[in-house]
Design an enzyme around this catalytic site. Structure first.
Site, mmCIF file in Angstrom:
data_model
loop_
_atom_site.group_PDB
_atom_site.id
_atom_site.type_symbol
_atom_site.label_atom_id
_atom_site.label_comp_id
_atom_site.label_asym_id
_atom_site.label_seq_id
_atom_site.Cartn_x
_atom_site.Cartn_y
_atom_site.Cartn_z
ATOM 1 N N CYS A 177 -6.713 0.721 2.866
ATOM 2 C CA CYS A 177 -7.964 1.933 3.029
ATOM 3 C C CYS A 177 -7.570 2.716 1.923
ATOM 4 O O CYS A 177 -8.391 3.473 1.363
ATOM 5 C CB CYS A 177 -7.807 2.515 4.194
ATOM 6 N N ASN A 219 -12.459 -3.465 0.765
ATOM 7 C CA ASN A 219 -11.312 -3.507 1.926
ATOM 8 C C ASN A 219 -11.866 -3.175 3.353
ATOM 9 O O ASN A 219 -12.496 -2.083 3.296
ATOM 10 C CB ASN A 219 -10.251 -2.644 1.508
ATOM 11 N N GLU A 220 -12.098 -4.152 3.966
ATOM 12 C CA GLU A 220 -12.344 -3.788 5.541
ATOM 13 C C GLU A 220 -13.817 -3.150 5.692
ATOM 14 O O GLU A 220 -14.074 -2.331 6.417
ATOM 15 C CB GLU A 220 -11.266 -3.163 6.286
ATOM 16 N N GLU A 233 0.816 -1.265 -0.096
ATOM 17 C CA GLU A 233 -0.051 0.173 -0.039
ATOM 18 C C GLU A 233 0.927 1.299 -0.058
ATOM 19 O O GLU A 233 1.921 1.305 0.638
ATOM 20 C CB GLU A 233 -0.886 0.026 1.352
#
Ligand code: AHR
Length: 654
Positions: A250, A380-381, A39
């Site tokens: 994120c 994502n999450e 990331e």
């Protein structure tokens, strides 16, 4: 249709092999178990893995971007890292413009009016990312887009300067085009320095526009153009990851809808890509974009695992993680068709023939052959809301229908338990999502106490990708707790089919998140001891797990082992002692045929609180050894140690 049958056949074959293998006392392990999570956090991309040496090369930094998590917090603007340079008795003026840009994706550029060039010229100087590291005799490739706004030709000098201002390399060129035109040159410095600057100076009276000023070392990883910093990329390659997840985290779902990562903005000529702030608050040029990610995967033999947002933004959008903000926002349903098309286009970009619309863009970038994409992550999450579920299902159904051979990875929230985890799993079960992505950042003792987490997972439901995990520290004890847990991932390698420590990279001077797997600054790369654990698991991965081969003379959750065999038939033991007492491991090889007399060992050993630092990067590193083995032997397990024992090329009797 044919592809779908092939997929089903492969799945049936895998199930048959699993049943067969289990009846023989061993279990298959996913071939993709240990990979990495990339990331752009903590300057992992710009100022990190991406080898560009000029910071803010296209003047697109703006006051909305800032180095928010860095020690030296500051807002940015179009002049960040630049300085207007008038040397000698030169003078003129400089302005930031937007009226006639290079292209609409790259709106800002400078106009410099040289009224008097003086002796040394008038121009601008860039200080890179905390200075530019230059090595004697290496080649550095410069390029810039310039529009001559004068009636006369303009001559330029480009220079690499050390901290004292001495010129280490110099080149000249002249411009005469009244349209934007790309100019290139290379510089080979006569001396090296760790904190250089780069200057471009106009030596003629006149006016010009300038944008996209770039300086790359010739020697990037595998000498790829627009490439990667070789030392960092090599450190990643040395992990031997089976896959690379990118571009986050994120960062994918973004800080509000406008900040969602859109892969199409990150391909094509770098000067046409759409730059934006990332969720970690600083500016991302996306010079390291999806093409470069796919290339890097190919260069290091890792499968690509791109993640796309599930049509919703991060639930923490619009504020800091603690005080909350606007929350999760969803792409309006009427815009979802276009969004879904973008996801399908990504698959075509990766796998389509060079004659397809998106395959042609890949080919135009220099890669006519497909990238063989097998997995795609959606979400994502994400907070498990109706908005999320509706959009996830639209994307999921569309991918399944158009590309049945692609395996979709779903998401089950940010924690190992809790509401989003439970709802996420319920939803995945309802849709039969092939793989779900679990995340957990917990204390080392959590990893030691939860080694049986996957033993009873239902093998008929979704497989698991442990997409982000870390034990909240970089001490040797943290690494040992992770190693112990990883033996349990191997034991459950039939249901946990992928796992990646997170985050991967951090620039020591700009960390948005700690701990990370690899720290770097401009001159050093420091693999943590956690890194060596990941590396030893990856380099010693197996395709079958064998139970009942190791026993200890004491019982402790800090004392664990795994035994795997790889495709060559090598038998590999991993023995972890996260406790303070030495002990003995009895190793039984009776069920393996013709055991060789000698084995290769690697050991990581240290004090529990030791860690690799910039001052002492080699505090805890693997040490190789040889040992004699027999059908049944004892290994003395040191306190606080992780050992890998490899017994070469044995045929199995199991
Ligand atoms: O790995 C850092 C962050 O942790 C990731 O961006 C996010 O997915 C998680 O919360």
């Amino acid at each position: 249709m044919v592809k779908k049958y092939v997929s089903l056949l492969v799945l049936a074959l895998f199930s048959f092999i699993m049943l067969h293998a289990q009846s023989l006392g061993s279990k298959p392990i996913s071939p993709d178990l240990f990979g990495i999570f990339f990331e752009d956090i903590s300057y992992a991309a710009d100022g990190g893995l991406y080898a560009e040496l000029i910071q803010n090369r296209s003047f697109e930094y703006n006051p909305g971007d800032k180095d928010a998590w860095a020690q030296n917090r500051r807002s940015w603007d179009a002049f960040t890292s630049w300085e207007y340079t008038t040397k000698g008795y030169g003078y003129g003026s400089i302005s930031l413009e937007t009226t006639s840009p290079l292209n609409n994706n790259n709106p800002h550029y400078l106009i410099i009016n040289v009224e008097e060039p003086g002796g040394d010229g008038v121009g601008i100087t860039n200080y890179g990312f905390d200075g530019i590291v230059i090595r004697k005799g290496e080649q550095y490739n410069f390029s810039a887009f310039i529009q001559n706004l004068s009636g006369n030709a303009l001559s330029f000098e480009i220079k690499l300067l050390n901290k004292k201002g001495d010129t280490l390399a110099l080149q000249s060129f002249s411009t005469n085009s009244n349209n934007w035109k790309k100019y290139s040159a290379s510089l080979t410095p006569s001396a090296g320095d760790d904190s250089c600057s780069f200057a471009i100076l106009c030596k003629t009276k006149g006016k010009f526009a300038i944008d996209m000023i770039s300086l790359f070392p010739q020697s990037t990883f595998k000498n790829e153009p627009n490439g990667l910093r070789a030392d960092i990329a090599q450190t990643i390659a040395d992990l031997h990851p089976k896959f690379i997840r990118f571009p986050g985290g994120c960062l994918v779902h973004g800080d509000g809808l406008g900040n969602m990562y859109r892969w199409k903005n990150t391909i094509g000529p770098v000067e046409e890509r759409v730059e934006q702030k990332n969720i970690w608050s600083y500016h991302q040029t996306v010079g390291l974009g999806f093409y470069e990610y796919f290339r890097f995967c190919e260069d290091i033999g890792a499968k690509p695992l791109p993640i796309v947002a599930a049509g919703v933004s991060c639930q923490n959008s619009g504020g800091t993680w603690r005080i909350g903000g606007t929350g999760q926002k969803a792409i309006p349903l009427k815009e979802m068709q276009q969004y879904i098309q973008d996801v399908l286009d990504l698959i075509e970009y990766a796998n389509g023939p060079a004659t397809s619309a998106w395959g042609a863009k890949r080919a135009a970038a220099g890669h006519p052959a497909p990238f063989n994409l097998q997995y795609i992550g959606v979400g994502n999450e994400d907070k498990q809301t109706d908005d999320f579920r509706q959009r996830f299902q639209l994307i999921y159904d569309a991918v399944k229908a158009r590309y049945p051979e692609i395996t979709v990875v779903g998401t089950v929230g940010p924690f190992y338990t809790g509401e989003d985890f439970d709802l996420g799993w319920q939803f995945a079960n309802k849709l039969n999502v092939p793989i779900v992505d679990e995340h957990y950042y917990e204390k080392p003792n959590w990893f030691l106490s939860n080694q049986h987490r996957y033993d009873n997972y239902d093998r008929k439901k979704s497989k698991v990708y442990v997409g982000e995990y870390a034990s909240q520290g970089n001490t040797f004890f943290n690494a040992l707790a992770e190693a112990a847990y990883m033996t349990s991932l191997e034991r459950n390698g039939d249901v946990v089919i992928m796992a990646s420590y997170a985050p991967l990279l951090a620039n020591k001077n700009h960390t948005s998140w700690n701990p990370d797997l690899i720290y770097f600054n401009n001159t050093m790369v420091v693999p943590t001891v956690n890194y060596y654990v990941q590396q030893l698991f990856s380099a010693n991965a197996g395709d079958h797990y064998h139970s009942n081969t190791v026993s200890f003379n004491s019982q402790d959750s800090a004392l664990v082992a795994s035994c795997v065999t790889d495709t060559n038939g090598d038998i590999i033991f991993k023995i972890v002692n996260a406790g303070s007492s030495a002990c003995k491991a009895s190793i039984n090889l009776k069920s393996f045929k013709s055991v060789s007399k000698e084995a290769d060992g690697v050991i990581l050993r240290g004090k529990p609180d030791e860690q690799n630092t910039f001052q002492d990067p080699g505090a805890v590193t693997p040490k190789n050894f040889k040992m004699n083995v027999s059908n049944s032997f004892t290994y003395d397990v040191a306190a606080y140690s992780f050992t890998v024992i490899r017994i070469k090329k044995q045929s199995q009797a199991r």
